[in-house]
Scaffold this motif. Structure first.
Motif, mmCIF file in Angstrom:
data_model
loop_
_atom_site.group_PDB
_atom_site.id
_atom_site.type_symbol
_atom_site.label_atom_id
_atom_site.label_comp_id
_atom_site.label_asym_id
_atom_site.label_seq_id
_atom_site.Cartn_x
_atom_site.Cartn_y
_atom_site.Cartn_z
ATOM 1 N N TYR A 72 -39.778 21.201 -42.550
ATOM 2 C CA TYR A 72 -39.220 20.255 -41.569
ATOM 3 C C TYR A 72 -38.120 19.402 -42.177
ATOM 4 O O TYR A 72 -37.118 19.126 -41.518
ATOM 5 N N TYR A 76 -34.318 18.917 -40.664
ATOM 6 C CA TYR A 76 -33.811 17.601 -40.253
ATOM 7 C C TYR A 76 -32.651 17.114 -41.119
ATOM 8 O O TYR A 76 -32.213 15.984 -40.974
ATOM 9 N N TRP A 83 -34.250 19.185 -32.576
ATOM 10 C CA TRP A 83 -34.980 19.378 -31.316
ATOM 11 C C TRP A 83 -34.202 18.832 -30.124
ATOM 12 O O TRP A 83 -34.750 18.697 -29.031
ATOM 13 N N GLY A 110 -46.444 12.914 -34.829
ATOM 14 C CA GLY A 110 -45.588 14.051 -35.199
ATOM 15 C C GLY A 110 -44.301 13.973 -34.383
ATOM 16 O O GLY A 110 -43.902 14.927 -33.715
ATOM 17 N N GLY A 112 -41.234 13.920 -35.065
ATOM 18 C CA GLY A 112 -40.015 14.639 -35.457
ATOM 19 C C GLY A 112 -38.865 13.669 -35.662
ATOM 20 O O GLY A 112 -38.949 12.720 -36.434
ATOM 21 N N LYS A 115 -37.025 11.810 -30.522
ATOM 22 C CA LYS A 115 -36.411 11.807 -29.184
ATOM 23 C C LYS A 115 -37.359 11.260 -28.113
ATOM 24 O O LYS A 115 -36.934 10.492 -27.241
ATOM 25 N N ASP A 131 -44.771 10.557 -38.475
ATOM 26 C CA ASP A 131 -44.454 11.933 -38.869
ATOM 27 C C ASP A 131 -44.577 11.991 -40.397
ATOM 28 O O ASP A 131 -44.591 10.951 -41.058
ATOM 29 N N ILE A 132 -44.667 13.217 -40.934
ATOM 30 C CA ILE A 132 -44.689 13.328 -42.398
ATOM 31 C C ILE A 132 -43.275 13.425 -42.979
ATOM 32 O O ILE A 132 -43.086 13.222 -44.163
ATOM 33 N N ALA A 156 -46.831 8.983 -41.807
ATOM 34 C CA ALA A 156 -48.285 9.167 -41.903
ATOM 35 C C ALA A 156 -48.594 10.629 -41.618
ATOM 36 O O ALA A 156 -47.847 11.311 -40.905
ATOM 37 N N ASP A 157 -49.696 11.066 -42.186
ATOM 38 C CA ASP A 157 -50.138 12.455 -42.024
ATOM 39 C C ASP A 157 -51.336 12.459 -41.081
ATOM 40 O O ASP A 157 -52.350 11.822 -41.363
ATOM 41 N N ILE A 158 -51.197 13.161 -39.979
ATOM 42 C CA ILE A 158 -52.255 13.156 -38.967
ATOM 43 C C ILE A 158 -53.610 13.618 -39.546
ATOM 44 O O ILE A 158 -54.659 13.234 -39.057
ATOM 45 N N SER A 173 -46.588 16.334 -29.301
ATOM 46 C CA SER A 173 -46.050 17.612 -28.843
ATOM 47 C C SER A 173 -45.694 18.501 -30.036
ATOM 48 O O SER A 173 -44.909 18.110 -30.904
ATOM 49 N N GLY A 174 -46.307 19.671 -30.064
ATOM 50 C CA GLY A 174 -45.966 20.670 -31.085
ATOM 51 C C GLY A 174 -46.482 20.328 -32.471
ATOM 52 O O GLY A 174 -45.859 20.707 -33.469
ATOM 53 N N PHE A 178 -51.164 21.813 -36.774
ATOM 54 C CA PHE A 178 -51.245 21.526 -38.211
ATOM 55 C C PHE A 178 -52.611 20.955 -38.579
ATOM 56 O O PHE A 178 -52.867 20.681 -39.751
HETATM 57 C C1 LIG Z 1 -42.484 21.108 -33.760
HETATM 58 S S1 LIG Z 1 -42.081 19.550 -34.485
HETATM 59 C C2 LIG Z 1 -42.249 18.521 -33.049
HETATM 60 C C3 LIG Z 1 -41.505 17.235 -33.168
HETATM 61 C C4 LIG Z 1 -41.557 16.343 -31.932
HETATM 62 N N1 LIG Z 1 -42.909 16.068 -31.520
HETATM 63 C C5 LIG Z 1 -40.760 16.941 -30.820
HETATM 64 O O1 LIG Z 1 -41.362 17.460 -29.874
HETATM 65 O O2 LIG Z 1 -39.527 16.889 -30.906
HETATM 66 C C6 LIG Z 1 -43.549 19.212 -35.427
HETATM 67 C C7 LIG Z 1 -43.503 17.894 -36.181
HETATM 68 O O3 LIG Z 1 -44.780 17.663 -36.751
HETATM 69 C C8 LIG Z 1 -44.614 17.069 -38.011
HETATM 70 N N2 LIG Z 1 -45.847 17.281 -38.782
HETATM 71 C C9 LIG Z 1 -46.296 18.414 -39.353
HETATM 72 N N3 LIG Z 1 -47.470 18.206 -39.948
HETATM 73 C C10 LIG Z 1 -47.754 16.900 -39.748
HETATM 74 C C11 LIG Z 1 -48.838 16.076 -40.149
HETATM 75 N N4 LIG Z 1 -49.837 16.575 -40.866
HETATM 76 N N5 LIG Z 1 -48.841 14.785 -39.788
HETATM 77 C C12 LIG Z 1 -47.797 14.270 -39.065
HETATM 78 N N6 LIG Z 1 -46.755 15.004 -38.655
HETATM 79 C C13 LIG Z 1 -46.732 16.300 -38.991
HETATM 80 C C14 LIG Z 1 -43.409 17.784 -38.589
HETATM 81 O O4 LIG Z 1 -42.802 17.060 -39.625
HETATM 82 C C15 LIG Z 1 -42.538 17.901 -37.349
HETATM 83 O O5 LIG Z 1 -41.661 16.813 -37.234
#
Ligand SMILES: C[S@@+](CC[C@H](N)C(=O)[O-])C[C@H]1O[C@@H](n2cnc3c(N)ncnc32)[C@H](O)[C@@H]1O
Length: 270
Positions: A72, A76, A83, A110, A112, A115, A131-132, A156-158, A173-174, A178
């Motif tokens: 990611y 970015y 996105w 998360g 991203g 937006k 987000d990470i 932060a990491d979910i 979303s999306g 993970f």
């Molecule tokens: C598919 S993108 C979606 C971004 C945003 N939600 C969007 O719809 O534009 C997935 C996002 O999840 C983040 N991500 C991945 N693993 C994560 C974690 N363990 N904790 C937090 N964010 C995470 C990634 O860095 C990335 O920005």
């Protein structure tokens, strides 16, 4: 960046002297000085405490970037928004179901490049977003500034971040693919617990389908969910929307399809 440089940077950012850091960890300040010049390294047993005192993670201290984070961060890197800046449809569900007649507290998990978080903030919600990927968060901050709005973006990491304060709306979303299967229930329970009565969760998650290529496999720490699995965690909430959608994707330059479960659920008032 070496571990010594990271310690120095984090310590200085906190306005802490070497002596103060040494006292917090019950080591000599000479030890801290040696770490910072990379003449020696902190013992493994000290790393967790050191990371905690410096407000960071052991991974960040030792310079470890998971493949997902690296992936990611690379996406970015440019000034363009990977996105785009159009909000996800879930944001319109939120607007319709909870119009911002008061500053509802929202958490975007998360986020991203921010937006959706920025869109909601512009519409009057009080938004935090995690987000990470630090460079994604930074682009979110830039977007918020450009739109003359404010979002509290933080890293932060979910998988290990647990809520301790309540929100009205949680959006993600999306991202949930993970989450390892063994922690999904615990994570969703925490998110549900820290949602105010009448609050909303607007979520989507990739699900496996037998007819989709590579479906169901673990792909580099991405774990698809079973179709319908997300909804089962919300059996005690009121469902406003339950959908399953198949869509085309061209990420990586190879046309393929994904399937997503999409849900907007409301926490029932007790
Ligand atoms: C598919 S993108 C979606 C971004 C945003 N939600 C969007 O719809 O534009 C997935 C996002 O999840 C983040 N991500 C991945 N693993 C994560 C974690 N363990 N904790 C937090 N964010 C995470 C990634 O860095 C990335 O920005």
């Amino acid at each position: 960046m070496s571990i010594g440089e990271t310690i120095t940077r984090k310590r200085k950012a906190l306005g802490m002297t070497q002596k103060e850091l040494a006292e917090k960890l019950s080591v000599s300040f000479q030890a801290v000085s040696k770490w910072e010049t990379d003449a020696s390294h902190p013992d493994v047993e000290l790393l967790t405490a050191l990371a905690e005192v410096l407000g960071t993670t052991v991974d960040a201290l030792v310079g470890y970037r998971s493949p997902i984070l690296a992936d990611y961060e690379e996406r970015y890197q440019t000034s363009e928004y990977y996105w785009g800046i159009e909000p996800n449809r879930l944001c319109y569900d939120i607007l319709r179901l909870r119009p911002p007649v008061k500053p509802y507290k929202v958490l975007d998990i998360g986020c991203g490049e921010g937006k959706d978080a920025v869109f909601l903030a512009r519409n009057g919600y009080r938004v935090s977003a995690i987000d990470i990927a630090e460079n994604g968060l930074e682009k979110g901050r830039i977007l918020a500034e450009r739109c003359s709005t404010r979002v509290d973006f933080f890293k932060a990491d979910i998988s290990d971040y647990r809520l301790t304060e309540k929100y009205d709306i949680i959006l993600s979303s999306g991202v949930f693919h993970f989450l390892r299967p063994d922690i999904r229930e615990e994570v969703t329970d925490n998110l549900k617990k820290y949602t105010n009565d009448g609050g909303l969760h607007a979520l989507n998650v990739f699900v496996s389908k037998p007819y989709l290529k590579r479906s169901g496999e673990k792909k580099g720490n991405r774990y698809e969910w079973k179709s319908g699995e997300l909804f089962t965690y919300y059996h005690d909430w009121h469902m406003h929307r339950i959908d399953e959608e198949l869509f085309d994707c061209n990420s990586g330059g190879i046309p393929h399809q994904h399937c997503m479960d999409i849900m907007v659920a409301e926490k029932k008032v007790k």
